[in-house]
Scaffold this motif. Structure first.
Motif, short mmCIF file in Angstrom:
data_model
loop_
_atom_site.label_atom_id
_atom_site.label_comp_id
_atom_site.label_asym_id
_atom_site.label_seq_id
_atom_site.Cartn_x
_atom_site.Cartn_y
_atom_site.Cartn_z
N SER A 93 0.71 -1.02 -0.14
CA SER A 93 0.11 0.11 0.12
C SER A 93 0.96 1.33 0.05
N GLU A 94 0.29 2.33 -0.44
CA GLU A 94 1.11 3.52 -0.33
C GLU A 94 1.49 3.80 0.98
N ALA A 154 -5.61 -2.52 -5.69
CA ALA A 154 -4.22 -2.23 -5.60
C ALA A 154 -3.67 -1.14 -6.45
#
Length: 408
Positions: free
Chosen positions: A191-192, A223
């Motif tokens: 994830s970011e 995603a």
């Protein structure tokens, strides 16, 4: 009086003699050899799209072949027009602004990875390598004089490592952390927020980051791809991005990759390449120029097919008792755990390792898969779903029938 017996001569250097053969290419070569001999082998080994390279890219190569300009040596670091296009593509796809002086065009992603490590590692420098890892990473690190330090993840975390695990592996010799998302062999995508946390941790401790972004366009569902130097700008002076056209544009055989990084590192890697290989084939560079500066429509079509195959292979593998198959969020691989099958009797044999299980599968049902030992985590298999839908279903059906015979 007889002459003294000479000492045993080392015929191959210790450095090169210690390199392991690429397990993925070895499996693919064996599968292709068996097929050439008339065996109905289905290969899940190589990460190679089954699609042809898009026509407009091939046409650019044809035109380059006919142009005497590209019959000669060109700059070792890459054609200026391609370097400019890679810089523009990096901003378009990653939000990371660079210029052509920060780009080195290489003979595929593997050369990019080796040259990047060679440019920044001194003997004994440690590189933190999350596992499961692509087979080439640790070998490139060792060739460059570094020491790979593995940090192991598994299916319980979606094959993603945490900052806490990375910190536990850090020592005074740590110089680089490797970051790969989407991942080969697992298809894991960070994830970011998690990617940013890793980037900020690396910056806090003055570490270099080498990030491999070659699967950037192959992400599925909710995603999303995140480029570390784009979201952690303060990391840019110690961040090297490796990328290429192989996976995105079905150009594995064209051999064009690149490095994006700080100017001094790119200049050092360019000097190395000037002595190792000189320029990448001009024809392949012009094909790559058409790829990176063109539309992504063909890429989206391939991605749609990969997504369909992803869902099919996960469903079919999950139907096998003893197999645990997380759903990958990117790339075109699944990495199921087969620990529940090891030690069980299958057609008179009891494979104790995933190497033995992969050999049994090839021998009994002519399906080629890569054992987890190749990626630093025994007890798993890697299967690429970058093959035709019919072959995929047939191959996994053979696995289902064989592994259904497993008995205590």
């Amino acid at each position: 009086m007889s002459a003294a017996t000479p000492p045993t001569e080392r015929r191959v250097s210790a450095r090169v003699g210690a390199i392991s053969e690429s397990a993925t290419l070895a499996v693919d070569a064996k599968a292709k050899a068996l097929k050439a001999a008339g065996r109905p082998v289905i290969g899940f080994g190589a990460g190679e799209p089954d699609f042809p390279t898009p026509d407009y890219i091939v046409q650019a190569a044809i035109e380059a072949c006919a142009n005497p300009k590209y019959h000669r040596y060109t700059p070792a670091g890459g054609l200026p027009e391609l370097k400019n296009a890679i810089a523009a593509k990096t901003l378009r796809d990653s939000g990371y602004e660079v210029d052509a002086s920060q780009v080195l065009v290489t003979n595929g992603g593997k050369q990019a990875i080796y040259e990047a490590f060679a440019a920044i590692l001194d003997p004994g420098d440690e590189v933190i390598v999350p596992a499961p890892y692509w087979t080439t990473y640790p070998e490139s690190i060792r060739l460059a004089g570094g020491v790979p330090v593995e940090v192991v993840s598994d299916e319980t975390t979606g094959y993603r490592v945490s900052v806490e695990q990375l910190e536990a592996a850090r020592t005074e010799r740590t110089k680089v952390v490797l970051f790969v998302s989407p991942s080969n062999p697992t298809g894991a995508v960070y994830s970011e927020a998690d990617a940013e946390a890793i980037g900020r941790w690396a910056h806090e401790h003055g570490l270099w980051v080498l990030t491999d972004e070659i699967y950037e366009h192959l992400v599925y569902g909710d995603a999303s791809f995140t480029s570390l130097p784009a979201i952690v700008p303060e990391l840019r002076d110690k961040c090297i991005v490796v990328n290429g056209v192989a996976k995105t544009y079905a150009m594995t055989g064209w051999r064009v990759g690149w490095i994006v990084g700080p100017r001094d590192v790119v200049k050092a890697a360019t000097n190395l390449q000037s002595h190792a290989t000189s320029n990448v084939s001009n024809v392949a560079q012009m094909a790559a120029l058409a790829a990176v500066s063109g539309s992504l429509d063909a890429v989206e079509e391939m991605k749609t097919a990969f997504d369909r195959r992803r869902r099919t292979i996960v469903r079919m593998l999950s139907e096998i008792d003893g197999v645990v198959c997380p759903t990958p969020e990117g790339a075109f691989y699944v990495y199921p755990s087969v620990k529940g099958l090891l030690g069980k009797e299958i057609r008179g044999k009891r494979p104790q390792t995933s190497v033995e299980l992969a050999a049994l599968i090839l021998e009994e049902v002519e399906v080629a898969v890569v054992p987890g030992e190749a990626f630093g985590t025994p007890g798993y298999l890697r299967l690429s779903y970058a093959l035709g839908d019919e072959d995929l279903v047939e191959g996994v059906s053979r696995l289902q029938k064989l592994l259904a015979e497993a008995r205590d």
